[in-house]
Motif scaffolding. Structure first.
Motif, PDB file in Angstrom:
ATOM      1  N   LEU A   1       0.860  -1.180   0.000  1.00  0.00           N
ATOM      2  CA  LEU A   1       0.000   0.000   0.000  1.00  0.00           C
ATOM      3  C   LEU A   1       0.895   1.229   0.000  1.00  0.00           C
ATOM      4  CD1 LEU A   1      -2.492  -1.229   2.745  1.00  0.00           C
ATOM      5  CD2 LEU A   1      -2.855  -1.262   0.274  1.00  0.00           C
ATOM      6  N   GLN A   2       0.568   2.206  -0.821  1.00  0.00           N
ATOM      7  CA  GLN A   2       1.429   3.376  -0.912  1.00  0.00           C
ATOM      8  C   GLN A   2       0.641   4.609  -1.326  1.00  0.00           C
ATOM      9  OE1 GLN A   2       4.070   1.723  -4.036  1.00  0.00           O
ATOM     10  NE2 GLN A   2       3.391   3.406  -5.334  1.00  0.00           N
ATOM     11  N   ALA A   3       1.274   5.750  -1.194  1.00  0.00           N
ATOM     12  CA  ALA A   3       0.654   7.010  -1.606  1.00  0.00           C
ATOM     13  C   ALA A   3       0.753   7.156  -3.122  1.00  0.00           C
ATOM     14  CB  ALA A   3       1.345   8.177  -0.913  1.00  0.00           C
ATOM     15  N   ASP A   4      -0.186   7.909  -3.683  1.00  0.00           N
ATOM     16  CA  ASP A   4      -0.242   8.103  -5.132  1.00  0.00           C
ATOM     17  C   ASP A   4      -0.722   9.530  -5.403  1.00  0.00           C
ATOM     18  OD1 ASP A   4      -0.546   7.958  -7.849  1.00  0.00           O
ATOM     19  OD2 ASP A   4      -1.950   6.282  -7.852  1.00  0.00           O
ATOM     20  N   ASP A   5       0.051  10.300  -6.145  1.00  0.00           N
ATOM     21  CA  ASP A   5      -0.311  11.694  -6.394  1.00  0.00           C
ATOM     22  C   ASP A   5      -0.837  11.934  -7.806  1.00  0.00           C
ATOM     23  OD1 ASP A   5       1.965  11.377  -7.869  1.00  0.00           O
ATOM     24  OD2 ASP A   5       3.121  12.960  -6.865  1.00  0.00           O
ATOM     25  N   ARG A   6      -1.270  10.875  -8.489  1.00  0.00           N
ATOM     26  CA  ARG A   6      -1.744  11.031  -9.867  1.00  0.00           C
ATOM     27  C   ARG A   6      -3.140  11.639  -9.948  1.00  0.00           C
ATOM     28  NH1 ARG A   6      -1.882   5.380 -12.282  1.00  0.00           N
ATOM     29  NH2 ARG A   6      -2.533   4.905 -10.143  1.00  0.00           N
ATOM     30  N   PHE A   7      -3.916  11.513  -8.866  1.00  0.00           N
ATOM     31  CA  PHE A   7      -5.291  11.989  -8.882  1.00  0.00           C
ATOM     32  C   PHE A   7      -5.503  13.024  -7.782  1.00  0.00           C
ATOM     33  CE2 PHE A   7      -5.156   7.701 -10.585  1.00  0.00           C
ATOM     34  CZ  PHE A   7      -5.831   7.847 -11.793  1.00  0.00           C
ATOM     35  N   VAL A   8      -6.384  13.965  -8.044  1.00  0.00           N
ATOM     36  CA  VAL A   8      -6.586  15.083  -7.129  1.00  0.00           C
ATOM     37  C   VAL A   8      -7.236  14.637  -5.824  1.00  0.00           C
ATOM     38  CG1 VAL A   8      -7.765  17.288  -6.808  1.00  0.00           C
ATOM     39  CG2 VAL A   8      -6.737  16.739  -9.024  1.00  0.00           C
ATOM     40  N   ASP A   9      -8.268  13.798  -5.925  1.00  0.00           N
ATOM     41  CA  ASP A   9      -9.072  13.479  -4.747  1.00  0.00           C
ATOM     42  C   ASP A   9      -8.667  12.198  -4.025  1.00  0.00           C
ATOM     43  OD1 ASP A   9     -10.703  15.747  -5.061  1.00  0.00           O
ATOM     44  OD2 ASP A   9     -11.914  14.710  -6.574  1.00  0.00           O
ATOM     45  N   TRP A  10      -7.959  11.302  -4.704  1.00  0.00           N
ATOM     46  CA  TRP A  10      -7.646  10.010  -4.102  1.00  0.00           C
ATOM     47  C   TRP A  10      -6.143   9.775  -4.137  1.00  0.00           C
ATOM     48  CZ3 TRP A  10     -11.775   8.941  -1.623  1.00  0.00           C
ATOM     49  CH2 TRP A  10     -13.013   9.303  -2.156  1.00  0.00           C
ATOM     50  N   HIS A  11      -5.579   9.512  -2.977  1.00  0.00           N
ATOM     51  CA  HIS A  11      -4.123   9.446  -2.870  1.00  0.00           C
ATOM     52  C   HIS A  11      -3.613   8.106  -2.344  1.00  0.00           C
ATOM     53  CE1 HIS A  11      -4.011  13.716  -3.734  1.00  0.00           C
ATOM     54  NE2 HIS A  11      -4.943  13.897  -2.820  1.00  0.00           N
ATOM     55  N   ASP A  12      -4.495   7.125  -2.221  1.00  0.00           N
ATOM     56  CA  ASP A  12      -4.077   5.792  -1.790  1.00  0.00           C
ATOM     57  C   ASP A  12      -4.004   4.877  -3.003  1.00  0.00           C
ATOM     58  OD1 ASP A  12      -3.997   6.470   0.924  1.00  0.00           O
ATOM     59  OD2 ASP A  12      -6.158   6.147   1.119  1.00  0.00           O
TER      60      ASP A  12
END
Length: 259
Positions: A77-88
């Motif tokens: 499980l990690q962080a993801d900055d590709r989308f504005v509203d969802w970061h998981d």
């Protein structure tokens, strides 16, 4: 590209049942921490509730995803900055993606009785050999225990459990059934954790030589848990199809890779 890898024979193929057994044991031993329920069914098999009466958690879903892959994949499980509203997000990697994804993780075993229906995934499929896919893979497995994961919000009826036992040739004490409703966090994580498997299934559909797939990695955004099955399936499927990215390492010439 030159192939320096020797083909695997039946004797040297990895055992998805043996490799996943320690993961199943960990899930059961850490049930309280992972907020899952463990009980003995009247049939004698072990039932793990990862989202029906017990809430489960993302870590439980991550571990179940690794169980689904027969111990041949690493899920994180990690962080993801590709989308504005969802970061998981969930990341998946395997150096044996064909066996991990198609011989174990793929939900290809249809199990039904009266009003109950669920698609079974996990290492038990490799014992049951109920799908023509295993003939193509030339893969069969053995083990002293097995596990099947069902995306359902109901405990399967005795008739379904008896079928699983009969087809896998296991005794009840050797079988663990993990239940992961689509409307649970563990269910969402383990479904989206199939992002690499979806790519392998696509490669198989396109008749790409599976023996030429060396390894694979995948990443997909984790959507919010839904209140109903259809919304949950829509969100998890969209997370893979529109929020997923997969990279496959293959061998062979450029023309084959271009497929």
């Amino acid at each position: 590209m030159q192939n320096t890898t020797s083909p695997q024979t039946l004797a040297t193929q990895p055992s998805v049942n043996q490799l996943s057994a320690p993961l199943v044991k960990r899930l059961i031993e850490q049930a309280d921490t992972l907020h899952v329920g463990v009980s003995k069914h009247v049939s004698g098999c072990t039932i793990v509730d990862a989202g029906i009466q017990f809430p489960g958690c993302a870590e439980a879903g991550r571990l179940i995803a690794e169980i689904c892959m027969g111990g041949l994949g690493v899920v994180s499980l990690q962080a993801d900055d590709r989308f504005v509203d969802w970061h998981d997000a969930i990341a998946v990697t395997s150096t044996q993606p064909v066996f991990a994804c198609l011989a174990s993780q793929y939900a290809g075993w249809a199990l039904s009785h009266e009003k109950f229906f669920s698609l079974g995934s996990g290492p038990a499929r490799a014992l049951a050999q109920r799908e023509d896919l295993f003939k193509e893979l030339e893969y069969a497995d053995s083990g002293t225990s097995t596990c099947i994961v069902l995306e359902t919000d109901k405990v399967p009826p005795v008739e379904v459990i008896e079928k699983i036992l009969r087809d896998t040739k296991m005794s009840p004490e050797q079988l663990t059934i993990i239940l992961t409703p689509t409307t649970s966090i563990a269910g969402v994580v383990q479904i989206v954790g199939r992002v690499l498997e979806v790519a392998l299934h696509k490669a198989h559909t396109l008749h790409f030589p599976l023996e030429n797939i060396v390894s694979g990695t995948g990443l997909a955004v984790l959507p919010p848990v839904a209140n109903d099955f259809m919304t949950g399936m829509g969100r998890t499927n969209d997370a893979i199809l529109f929020g997923g990215f997969v990279s496959l390492q293959v061998k062979g010439d450029d023309a084959a890779a271009a497929k």
